[in-house]
Write a protein that holds these residues in place. Sequence first.
Motif, PDB file in Angstrom:
ATOM      1  N   SER A  14     -69.861  75.894  22.856  1.00 57.87           N
ATOM      2  CA  SER A  14     -68.885  74.949  23.408  1.00 57.87           C
ATOM      3  C   SER A  14     -69.251  73.527  23.031  1.00 57.87           C
ATOM      4  CB  SER A  14     -68.831  75.080  24.933  1.00 57.87           C
ATOM      5  OG  SER A  14     -70.031  74.585  25.514  1.00 57.87           O
ATOM      6  N   GLY A  15     -68.244  72.669  22.997  1.00 56.46           N
ATOM      7  CA  GLY A  15     -68.485  71.261  22.711  1.00 56.46           C
ATOM      8  C   GLY A  15     -69.369  70.605  23.746  1.00 56.46           C
ATOM      9  N   GLU A  16     -69.234  71.013  25.003  1.00 50.29           N
ATOM     10  CA  GLU A  16     -70.052  70.429  26.065  1.00 50.29           C
ATOM     11  C   GLU A  16     -71.531  70.683  25.815  1.00 50.29           C
ATOM     12  OE1 GLU A  16     -66.030  71.050  27.902  1.00 50.29           O
ATOM     13  OE2 GLU A  16     -67.352  72.226  26.605  1.00 50.29           O
ATOM     14  N   ARG A  17     -71.874  71.919  25.446  1.00 47.99           N
ATOM     15  CA  ARG A  17     -73.286  72.245  25.232  1.00 47.99           C
ATOM     16  C   ARG A  17     -73.839  71.520  24.003  1.00 47.99           C
ATOM     17  NH1 ARG A  17     -75.031  77.939  24.825  1.00 47.99           N
ATOM     18  NH2 ARG A  17     -76.926  77.189  25.838  1.00 47.99           N
ATOM     19  N   ILE A  18     -73.052  71.480  22.938  1.00 43.71           N
ATOM     20  CA  ILE A  18     -73.489  70.756  21.744  1.00 43.71           C
ATOM     21  C   ILE A  18     -73.640  69.274  22.055  1.00 43.71           C
ATOM     22  CG2 ILE A  18     -72.814  70.027  19.425  1.00 43.71           C
ATOM     23  CD1 ILE A  18     -71.569  72.754  19.020  1.00 43.71           C
ATOM     24  N   GLY A  19     -72.663  68.702  22.757  1.00 42.96           N
ATOM     25  CA  GLY A  19     -72.721  67.282  23.081  1.00 42.96           C
ATOM     26  C   GLY A  19     -73.929  66.929  23.924  1.00 42.96           C
ATOM     27  N   HIS A  20     -74.231  67.763  24.914  1.00 45.84           N
ATOM     28  CA  HIS A  20     -75.393  67.508  25.774  1.00 45.84           C
ATOM     29  C   HIS A  20     -76.671  67.489  24.943  1.00 45.84           C
ATOM     30  CE1 HIS A  20     -77.939  67.582  29.316  1.00 45.84           C
ATOM     31  NE2 HIS A  20     -78.576  68.628  28.815  1.00 45.84           N
ATOM     32  N   GLU A  21     -76.813  68.433  24.038  1.00 47.95           N
ATOM     33  CA  GLU A  21     -78.036  68.512  23.239  1.00 47.95           C
ATOM     34  C   GLU A  21     -78.109  67.372  22.223  1.00 47.95           C
ATOM     35  OE1 GLU A  21     -81.592  70.256  23.214  1.00 47.95           O
ATOM     36  OE2 GLU A  21     -79.909  71.039  24.382  1.00 47.95           O
ATOM     37  N   MET A  22     -76.967  67.009  21.631  1.00 50.09           N
ATOM     38  CA  MET A  22     -76.969  65.944  20.631  1.00 50.09           C
ATOM     39  C   MET A  22     -77.293  64.593  21.268  1.00 50.09           C
ATOM     40  SD  MET A  22     -76.529  67.350  17.730  1.00 50.09           S
ATOM     41  CE  MET A  22     -76.267  65.877  16.758  1.00 50.09           C
ATOM     42  N   ARG A  23     -76.819  64.348  22.472  1.00 48.24           N
ATOM     43  CA  ARG A  23     -77.174  63.094  23.145  1.00 48.24           C
ATOM     44  C   ARG A  23     -78.683  62.981  23.299  1.00 48.24           C
ATOM     45  NH1 ARG A  23     -72.957  65.054  26.240  1.00 48.24           N
ATOM     46  NH2 ARG A  23     -71.107  63.748  26.527  1.00 48.24           N
ATOM     47  N   ILE A  42     -65.296  63.222  16.598  1.00 48.21           N
ATOM     48  CA  ILE A  42     -66.613  63.406  17.199  1.00 48.21           C
ATOM     49  C   ILE A  42     -66.504  63.368  18.720  1.00 48.21           C
ATOM     50  CG2 ILE A  42     -68.875  62.336  17.525  1.00 48.21           C
ATOM     51  CD1 ILE A  42     -68.795  61.495  14.615  1.00 48.21           C
ATOM     52  N   CYS A  43     -65.729  62.418  19.228  1.00 45.98           N
ATOM     53  CA  CYS A  43     -65.554  62.312  20.685  1.00 45.98           C
ATOM     54  C   CYS A  43     -64.976  63.601  21.259  1.00 45.98           C
ATOM     55  CB  CYS A  43     -64.650  61.132  21.027  1.00 45.98           C
ATOM     56  SG  CYS A  43     -65.393  59.506  20.734  1.00 45.98           S
ATOM     57  N   ASP A  44     -63.975  64.148  20.569  1.00 45.73           N
ATOM     58  CA  ASP A  44     -63.354  65.380  21.051  1.00 45.73           C
ATOM     59  C   ASP A  44     -64.297  66.561  20.905  1.00 45.73           C
ATOM     60  OD1 ASP A  44     -61.038  64.007  21.669  1.00 45.73           O
ATOM     61  OD2 ASP A  44     -60.024  64.515  19.792  1.00 45.73           O
ATOM     62  N   ARG A  45     -64.970  66.640  19.765  1.00 45.98           N
ATOM     63  CA  ARG A  45     -65.851  67.786  19.508  1.00 45.98           C
ATOM     64  C   ARG A  45     -66.989  67.860  20.514  1.00 45.98           C
ATOM     65  NH1 ARG A  45     -67.392  72.716  18.712  1.00 45.98           N
ATOM     66  NH2 ARG A  45     -69.129  73.047  17.288  1.00 45.98           N
ATOM     67  N   LEU A  46     -67.575  66.712  20.852  1.00 45.50           N
ATOM     68  CA  LEU A  46     -68.726  66.685  21.752  1.00 45.50           C
ATOM     69  C   LEU A  46     -68.320  66.481  23.208  1.00 45.50           C
ATOM     70  CD1 LEU A  46     -71.272  64.606  19.628  1.00 45.50           C
ATOM     71  CD2 LEU A  46     -70.795  67.052  19.583  1.00 45.50           C
ATOM     72  N   ARG A  47     -67.016  66.435  23.475  1.00 43.88           N
ATOM     73  CA  ARG A  47     -66.505  66.300  24.837  1.00 43.88           C
ATOM     74  C   ARG A  47     -67.119  65.088  25.549  1.00 43.88           C
ATOM     75  NH1 ARG A  47     -64.025  69.804  22.529  1.00 43.88           N
ATOM     76  NH2 ARG A  47     -63.357  71.812  23.399  1.00 43.88           N
ATOM     77  N   LEU A  48     -67.044  63.948  24.890  1.00 43.41           N
ATOM     78  CA  LEU A  48     -67.644  62.746  25.450  1.00 43.41           C
ATOM     79  C   LEU A  48     -66.790  62.196  26.584  1.00 43.41           C
ATOM     80  CD1 LEU A  48     -68.859  60.940  22.201  1.00 43.41           C
ATOM     81  CD2 LEU A  48     -70.048  62.621  23.609  1.00 43.41           C
ATOM     82  N   SER A  49     -67.438  61.474  27.481  1.00 42.36           N
ATOM     83  CA  SER A  49     -66.749  60.892  28.634  1.00 42.36           C
ATOM     84  C   SER A  49     -65.903  59.704  28.182  1.00 42.36           C
ATOM     85  CB  SER A  49     -67.766  60.431  29.673  1.00 42.36           C
ATOM     86  OG  SER A  49     -68.509  59.319  29.180  1.00 42.36           O
ATOM     87  N   ASN A  50     -65.002  59.266  29.060  1.00 44.49           N
ATOM     88  CA  ASN A  50     -64.180  58.097  28.746  1.00 44.49           C
ATOM     89  C   ASN A  50     -65.031  56.856  28.522  1.00 44.49           C
ATOM     90  OD1 ASN A  50     -61.765  59.509  28.877  1.00 44.49           O
ATOM     91  ND2 ASN A  50     -61.437  59.058  31.041  1.00 44.49           N
ATOM     92  N   ALA A  51     -66.090  56.698  29.307  1.00 50.36           N
ATOM     93  CA  ALA A  51     -66.962  55.532  29.142  1.00 50.36           C
ATOM     94  C   ALA A  51     -67.653  55.575  27.777  1.00 50.36           C
ATOM     95  CB  ALA A  51     -68.005  55.488  30.261  1.00 50.36           C
ATOM     96  N   GLU A  52     -68.118  56.745  27.371  1.00 48.71           N
ATOM     97  CA  GLU A  52     -68.758  56.876  26.053  1.00 48.71           C
ATOM     98  C   GLU A  52     -67.756  56.606  24.934  1.00 48.71           C
ATOM     99  OE1 GLU A  52     -72.172  60.250  26.899  1.00 48.71           O
ATOM    100  OE2 GLU A  52     -70.068  60.871  26.877  1.00 48.71           O
ATOM    101  N   ARG A  53     -66.561  57.160  25.076  1.00 46.02           N
ATOM    102  CA  ARG A  53     -65.528  56.941  24.058  1.00 46.02           C
ATOM    103  C   ARG A  53     -65.186  55.465  23.933  1.00 46.02           C
ATOM    104  NH1 ARG A  53     -61.875  61.697  23.207  1.00 46.02           N
ATOM    105  NH2 ARG A  53     -62.901  63.504  24.135  1.00 46.02           N
TER     106      ARG A  53
END
Length: 419
Positions: A206-215, A283-294
């Motif tokens: 999932s994008g959430e799991r990838i995003g968490h690890e990439m951060r 990238i924002c969509d793929r990693l499911r970033l928050s509005n603040a991050e975007r």
Amino acid sequence: MTADVNHMLGRADWLNTPGIQAVFSALELEGDQARVVGGAVRNTLLGHPVPDIDIATTARPETVMQRALDAGLKPVGTGIDHGTVTVISRGVPYEVTTLRQDVETFGRQAKVVFGRDWVRDAERRDFTLNALYSDRRGHLFDPLGGLADCLARRVRFIGDPDSRIREDYLRILRFFRIYAAYGEGDIDAAGRDACLRQRDGLRHLSGERIGHEMRRLLRAPLAAAALRMMNDSGLWEIATGGLARIEDYCALRGLAPFAPDVSDPELGLVVLGGFVREDLERICDRLRLSNAERNRMRTAWAAMKFLRQSADPTAPPPDARDMIYEFGRQGAVDGLLAHWAFRKAQGTPPPEDDWRELLERVRQAPLPAFPVKGADLIAAGHAPGPALGELLQKLETEWRASKFTLSKVDLVLRAGSSG
């Protein structure tokens, strides 16, 4: 060596608090054992901060819940079906997990049973340096020889790397993230090669799991080296859906001595993947970033684009106050660092002393505030309506062109002369 390690663990601040000792006392009844496992032990041995503490125990989850209640602690069944109970003691949460062993392995849905075998529990973990345990007195338990790897800052999968990865494909990203955070020297070749063989498994995460690890990876000290390896092997493209400007990112991390912002994930992602605005949104969509991050990434990208399009290598640096007014303080800092990295990667770096001074001015200069409001112009005789808004925009442009020196009186007088 073991005596030194025990001494170090035994003196750890986090192990000598009444809170954690109360958890041990609650769990270690009727022959049950409890040990701290993983990150807290690893980080203590490597001199890193310990942000959270995980405890493994032979007590079953329902027993953990009851014993915590009996001891006056607060248990929360956060993952009780998988054996994990969060026990809050003196305001600090401790994740307590019953020893487990895999019966059938099919990714994150692996069927497990609870047990009392510490070695079997260790064998189902990811890396040897994470399979280290400490009892309540700081005595180390090292069933898989992870101590040597930990002290050597060597990240190795437990057992067969391909098998460990197939259990959970996120371990591909964890391998590079743990190396970036704690590694030293060459990355483990067997682990790297297994990650390459299993890389298509990243597509199922999932994008959430990838995003968490990439951060977490982007914050790590060796992020540039790890991401270069990931990019060269196609892992970055699979994880994010696009290519990476890896040279720009390496240049960005080179600015770390005077810009701690370079380890912020939002800035790193802009520099790595923001070729065009569409790349940024992907990238924002793929990693499911928050509005603040975007929003931070969008502002940073706009500031970077402004500098890239308007900058002449021989021109003086931009005005700090104008950058702050247009993009906000953090946006201006991000844009300057991103453009600086781009110029360095292109082999045309701006004068370092000038840009370090500019960066400091952006950090410290007061935010300019446009001194005129519509009410001021109405009071001076201008009628409300669309023309008033156009006049305000014109005055704001003149105020910025004056480098913010025109006063409210000056601007109202100009409005009068042009009305």
